[in-house]
Design a protein around this motif. Sequence first.
Motif, mmCIF file in Angstrom:
data_model
loop_
_atom_site.group_PDB
_atom_site.id
_atom_site.type_symbol
_atom_site.label_atom_id
_atom_site.label_comp_id
_atom_site.label_asym_id
_atom_site.label_seq_id
_atom_site.Cartn_x
_atom_site.Cartn_y
_atom_site.Cartn_z
ATOM 1 N N ILE A 45 -2.839 3.974 -2.443
ATOM 2 C CA ILE A 45 -2.806 3.104 -3.622
ATOM 3 C C ILE A 45 -2.679 1.684 -3.107
ATOM 4 O O ILE A 45 -1.646 1.293 -2.540
ATOM 5 C CB ILE A 45 -1.633 3.461 -4.557
ATOM 6 C CG1 ILE A 45 -1.660 4.951 -4.921
ATOM 7 C CG2 ILE A 45 -1.704 2.589 -5.818
ATOM 8 C CD1 ILE A 45 -0.451 5.405 -5.731
ATOM 9 N N MET A 46 -3.744 0.932 -3.283
ATOM 10 C CA MET A 46 -3.748 -0.467 -2.827
ATOM 11 C C MET A 46 -3.101 -1.340 -3.895
ATOM 12 O O MET A 46 -3.136 -1.008 -5.087
ATOM 13 C CB MET A 46 -5.188 -0.933 -2.582
ATOM 14 C CG MET A 46 -6.034 0.030 -1.771
ATOM 15 S SD MET A 46 -5.361 0.313 -0.129
ATOM 16 C CE MET A 46 -5.772 -1.255 0.620
ATOM 17 N N ASP A 47 -2.528 -2.458 -3.448
ATOM 18 C CA ASP A 47 -1.925 -3.416 -4.385
ATOM 19 C C ASP A 47 -1.043 -2.673 -5.403
ATOM 20 O O ASP A 47 -1.217 -2.782 -6.615
ATOM 21 C CB ASP A 47 -3.041 -4.200 -5.097
ATOM 22 C CG ASP A 47 -2.510 -5.322 -5.960
ATOM 23 O OD1 ASP A 47 -3.183 -5.671 -6.953
ATOM 24 O OD2 ASP A 47 -1.410 -5.836 -5.677
ATOM 25 N N SER A 48 -0.123 -1.895 -4.902
ATOM 26 C CA SER A 48 0.727 -1.058 -5.767
ATOM 27 C C SER A 48 1.451 -1.909 -6.816
ATOM 28 O O SER A 48 1.925 -3.019 -6.522
ATOM 29 C CB SER A 48 1.751 -0.297 -4.923
ATOM 30 O OG SER A 48 1.108 0.553 -3.997
ATOM 31 N N GLN A 49 1.529 -1.362 -8.036
ATOM 32 C CA GLN A 49 2.139 -2.065 -9.151
ATOM 33 C C GLN A 49 3.314 -1.257 -9.711
ATOM 34 O O GLN A 49 3.321 -0.020 -9.586
ATOM 35 C CB GLN A 49 1.095 -2.280 -10.248
ATOM 36 C CG GLN A 49 -0.089 -3.125 -9.836
ATOM 37 C CD GLN A 49 0.326 -4.543 -9.492
ATOM 38 O OE1 GLN A 49 1.056 -5.196 -10.236
ATOM 39 N NE2 GLN A 49 -0.126 -5.025 -8.338
ATOM 40 N N ASP A 98 2.602 1.883 -11.433
ATOM 41 C CA ASP A 98 2.179 3.040 -10.648
ATOM 42 C C ASP A 98 3.359 3.977 -10.361
ATOM 43 O O ASP A 98 3.152 5.074 -9.821
ATOM 44 C CB ASP A 98 1.575 2.598 -9.309
ATOM 45 C CG ASP A 98 0.313 1.776 -9.462
ATOM 46 O OD1 ASP A 98 0.046 0.922 -8.592
ATOM 47 O OD2 ASP A 98 -0.419 1.987 -10.458
ATOM 48 N N ARG A 122 -8.117 0.914 -7.428
ATOM 49 C CA ARG A 122 -7.116 0.733 -6.367
ATOM 50 C C ARG A 122 -6.765 2.039 -5.656
ATOM 51 O O ARG A 122 -5.954 2.035 -4.726
ATOM 52 C CB ARG A 122 -5.853 0.118 -6.971
ATOM 53 C CG ARG A 122 -6.060 -1.286 -7.519
ATOM 54 C CD ARG A 122 -4.761 -1.901 -8.032
ATOM 55 N NE ARG A 122 -4.215 -1.187 -9.174
ATOM 56 C CZ ARG A 122 -3.114 -0.429 -9.144
ATOM 57 N NH1 ARG A 122 -2.453 -0.255 -8.013
ATOM 58 N NH2 ARG A 122 -2.678 0.157 -10.249
ATOM 59 N N ILE A 161 0.850 -1.186 0.000
ATOM 60 C CA ILE A 161 0.000 0.000 0.000
ATOM 61 C C ILE A 161 0.897 1.253 0.000
ATOM 62 O O ILE A 161 1.800 1.371 0.834
ATOM 63 C CB ILE A 161 -0.915 0.033 1.233
ATOM 64 C CG1 ILE A 161 -1.780 -1.217 1.291
ATOM 65 C CG2 ILE A 161 -1.792 1.287 1.218
ATOM 66 C CD1 ILE A 161 -2.587 -1.345 2.569
ATOM 67 N N LYS A 174 -13.333 6.305 -3.525
ATOM 68 C CA LYS A 174 -12.543 5.185 -4.019
ATOM 69 C C LYS A 174 -12.799 5.005 -5.506
ATOM 70 O O LYS A 174 -13.940 5.012 -5.957
ATOM 71 C CB LYS A 174 -12.934 3.916 -3.247
ATOM 72 C CG LYS A 174 -12.115 2.711 -3.594
ATOM 73 C CD LYS A 174 -12.481 1.532 -2.696
ATOM 74 C CE LYS A 174 -11.638 0.316 -3.048
ATOM 75 N NZ LYS A 174 -11.967 -0.843 -2.197
#
Lengths: 115, 113
Positions: free
Chosen positions: B77-81, B84, B61, B18, B58
Amino acid sequence: EPEVTQTPSHQVTQMGQEVILRCVPISNHLYFYWYRQILGQKVEFLVSFYNNEISEKSEIFDDQFSVERPDGSNFTLKIRSTKLEDSAMYFCASSDTRQGAKTQYFGPGTRLLVL
Amino acid sequence: QQQVKQSPQSLIVQKGGISIINCAYENTAFDYFPWYQQFPGKGPALLIAIRPDVSEKKEGRFTISFNKSAKQFSLHIMDSQPGDSATYFCAATLPYNTDKLIFGTGTRLQVFP
């Protein structure tokens, strides 16, 4: 998807020279803006334009700067006599604030380098 | 009074983690708080925005949490990639004049696999 376009993407100029940065905002937008971003720093507001006149300008936007909407599609920023400290990325943005949208769409920017 | 303070300056997160970026403001007249995402060599692009009458918004993500009494808002930022990885700017506008954006100083986010 409509987008804001800017030309040129890069501009190198000598100190004291005039430069004109060009922007084509999204076609049905009514409000136009110029911002600048010195390398590594935050984006700063320069000027806003609505109904063919400046609606607000920052302290950065001195007499060396001017904006114009010469026709129905282009929006230009002119710097009359460039200084070294004018080197920055210049972004044009446009918005349609009808119905309180307040979303500003930015162009890809013009990187200005003053030597 | 018209400043928006942003922290941290940079953030490194592992993939799946996160990411949290915080902003604070003083002027209670601000009425719109967008977050912009900027990739190198590109212009800022609107990511998500909130008005002060809502405490959370929201979109996928991305979540904005808004604390009106503390005059703070944050981007999660959830489940950051890795995709991102970019610079994120918070901003604010006033309800009058021209809706000029007042930007925070930016947070450079790096997401490692």
